[in-house]
Design a protein around this motif. Structure first.
Motif, PDB file in Angstrom:
ATOM      1  N   PHE A   1       0.823  -1.054  -0.017  1.00  0.00           N
ATOM      2  CA  PHE A   1       0.021  -0.158   0.110  1.00  0.00           C
ATOM      3  C   PHE A   1       0.876   1.235   0.046  1.00  0.00           C
ATOM      4  CE2 PHE A   1      -2.392  -3.392   2.296  1.00  0.00           C
ATOM      5  CZ  PHE A   1      -3.459  -3.347   1.523  1.00  0.00           C
ATOM      6  N   GLN A   2       0.589   2.160  -1.099  1.00  0.00           N
ATOM      7  CA  GLN A   2       1.518   3.266  -1.009  1.00  0.00           C
ATOM      8  C   GLN A   2       1.163   4.351  -0.056  1.00  0.00           C
ATOM      9  OE1 GLN A   2       4.398   3.703  -2.658  1.00  0.00           O
ATOM     10  NE2 GLN A   2       4.384   1.446  -2.958  1.00  0.00           N
ATOM     11  N   LEU A   3       0.069   4.223   0.300  1.00  0.00           N
ATOM     12  CA  LEU A   3      -0.508   5.128   1.204  1.00  0.00           C
ATOM     13  C   LEU A   3       0.172   4.935   2.714  1.00  0.00           C
ATOM     14  CD1 LEU A   3      -2.671   7.377   1.624  1.00  0.00           C
ATOM     15  CD2 LEU A   3      -4.178   5.661   2.183  1.00  0.00           C
ATOM     16  N   LEU A   4       0.721   3.812   2.749  1.00  0.00           N
ATOM     17  CA  LEU A   4       1.158   3.621   4.238  1.00  0.00           C
ATOM     18  C   LEU A   4       2.775   4.642   4.110  1.00  0.00           C
ATOM     19  CD1 LEU A   4       1.082   2.266   6.832  1.00  0.00           C
ATOM     20  CD2 LEU A   4       2.194   0.396   5.842  1.00  0.00           C
ATOM     21  N   SER A   5       3.156   4.740   3.021  1.00  0.00           N
ATOM     22  CA  SER A   5       4.591   5.563   3.042  1.00  0.00           C
ATOM     23  C   SER A   5       4.039   6.990   3.178  1.00  0.00           C
ATOM     24  CB  SER A   5       5.101   5.409   1.694  1.00  0.00           C
ATOM     25  OG  SER A   5       5.815   3.975   1.465  1.00  0.00           O
ATOM     26  N   PHE A   6       3.064   7.356   2.615  1.00  0.00           N
ATOM     27  CA  PHE A   6       2.588   8.883   2.772  1.00  0.00           C
ATOM     28  C   PHE A   6       2.132   9.001   4.330  1.00  0.00           C
ATOM     29  CE2 PHE A   6      -0.949  11.811   2.685  1.00  0.00           C
ATOM     30  CZ  PHE A   6      -0.207  13.008   2.487  1.00  0.00           C
ATOM     31  N   GLN A   7       1.506   8.141   4.909  1.00  0.00           N
ATOM     32  CA  GLN A   7       1.138   8.197   6.298  1.00  0.00           C
ATOM     33  C   GLN A   7       2.253   8.326   7.231  1.00  0.00           C
ATOM     34  OE1 GLN A   7      -1.536   4.682   6.776  1.00  0.00           O
ATOM     35  NE2 GLN A   7      -3.284   5.911   6.223  1.00  0.00           N
ATOM     36  N   HIS A   8       3.455   7.416   6.739  1.00  0.00           N
ATOM     37  CA  HIS A   8       4.452   7.659   7.605  1.00  0.00           C
ATOM     38  C   HIS A   8       5.379   9.076   7.439  1.00  0.00           C
ATOM     39  CE1 HIS A   8       5.144   2.966   8.130  1.00  0.00           C
ATOM     40  NE2 HIS A   8       4.052   3.430   8.740  1.00  0.00           N
ATOM     41  N   THR A   9       5.321   9.433   6.024  1.00  0.00           N
ATOM     42  CA  THR A   9       5.947  10.769   5.828  1.00  0.00           C
ATOM     43  C   THR A   9       5.130  11.782   6.674  1.00  0.00           C
ATOM     44  OG1 THR A   9       6.805  10.125   3.666  1.00  0.00           O
ATOM     45  CG2 THR A   9       6.599  12.334   4.093  1.00  0.00           C
TER      46      THR A   9
ATOM     47  N   ALA B   1       3.616  11.427   9.312  1.00  0.00           N
ATOM     48  CA  ALA B   1       3.633  11.104  10.791  1.00  0.00           C
ATOM     49  C   ALA B   1       4.991  11.831  11.244  1.00  0.00           C
ATOM     50  CB  ALA B   1       3.654   9.492  10.960  1.00  0.00           C
ATOM     51  N   TRP B   2       6.071  11.792  10.559  1.00  0.00           N
ATOM     52  CA  TRP B   2       7.054  12.515  11.197  1.00  0.00           C
ATOM     53  C   TRP B   2       7.164  14.160  10.504  1.00  0.00           C
ATOM     54  CZ3 TRP B   2      10.052  14.702   7.408  1.00  0.00           C
ATOM     55  CH2 TRP B   2      10.202  14.152   6.223  1.00  0.00           C
ATOM     56  N   LEU B   3       6.600  14.405   9.659  1.00  0.00           N
ATOM     57  CA  LEU B   3       6.786  15.761   9.026  1.00  0.00           C
ATOM     58  C   LEU B   3       6.001  16.852  10.020  1.00  0.00           C
ATOM     59  CD1 LEU B   3       7.728  17.676   6.805  1.00  0.00           C
ATOM     60  CD2 LEU B   3       5.535  17.323   5.532  1.00  0.00           C
ATOM     61  N   PHE B   4       4.608  16.461  10.228  1.00  0.00           N
ATOM     62  CA  PHE B   4       3.665  17.513  11.080  1.00  0.00           C
ATOM     63  C   PHE B   4       4.187  17.684  12.323  1.00  0.00           C
ATOM     64  CE2 PHE B   4       0.628  16.669   7.731  1.00  0.00           C
ATOM     65  CZ  PHE B   4       0.577  18.147   7.202  1.00  0.00           C
ATOM     66  N   PRO B   5       4.898  16.599  13.171  1.00  0.00           N
ATOM     67  CA  PRO B   5       5.363  16.712  14.459  1.00  0.00           C
ATOM     68  C   PRO B   5       6.589  17.711  14.523  1.00  0.00           C
ATOM     69  CG  PRO B   5       4.618  14.367  14.391  1.00  0.00           C
ATOM     70  CD  PRO B   5       4.617  15.052  13.053  1.00  0.00           C
ATOM     71  N   THR B   6       7.493  17.475  13.390  1.00  0.00           N
ATOM     72  CA  THR B   6       8.566  18.121  13.140  1.00  0.00           C
ATOM     73  C   THR B   6       8.313  19.720  12.824  1.00  0.00           C
ATOM     74  OG1 THR B   6       9.703  16.350  12.520  1.00  0.00           O
ATOM     75  CG2 THR B   6      10.930  18.365  11.929  1.00  0.00           C
ATOM     76  N   LEU B   7       7.452  19.819  12.109  1.00  0.00           N
ATOM     77  CA  LEU B   7       6.712  21.365  12.119  1.00  0.00           C
ATOM     78  C   LEU B   7       6.450  22.009  13.145  1.00  0.00           C
ATOM     79  CD1 LEU B   7       5.469  21.116   8.241  1.00  0.00           C
ATOM     80  CD2 LEU B   7       7.688  22.072   8.761  1.00  0.00           C
TER      81      LEU B   7
END
Length: 91
Positions: free
Chosen positions: A4-12, A14-20
């Motif tokens: 599922f390619q959506l899982l890669s997007f969800q992981h991205t 999951a680390w992008l928004f907490p970092t921002l």
């Protein structure tokens, strides 16, 4: 390859928004929180050096957030080493 390619997007996300969010909170904390002393307001306004292009140097108080981050890093590192030694985990 993932099924599922959506899982890669969800992981991205999951680390992008907490970092921002951390970067925004860190910037606000650096801007407004510092240790207050007797002359902290005066030292924030007193100019100690002038450089080219209008850059001015001030002897402002050290931000409280930086003290907490540095102390937290040392405490985490100490307990990381101790717990790996106690639990017998190879580093």
């Amino acid at each position: 390859m993932r099924f599922f390619q959506l899982l890669s997007f969800q992981h991205t996300m999951a680390w992008l928004f907490p970092t921002l969010i951390f970067m925004v909170i860190f910037g606000v904390a650096l801007a407004f929180a510092h240790l207050h002393g007797r002359d902290s307001e005066a030292s924030k306004k007193r100019i100690t050096g002038r450089y080219a292009d209008g850059i001015e140097e001030r002897n402002a108080p050290y931000p409280l957030v930086m003290i907490l981050i540095i102390a937290g890093t040392f405490i985490w590192g100490f307990f990381y080493i101790v717990m790996h030694g106690v639990l017998g985990v190879k580093i």
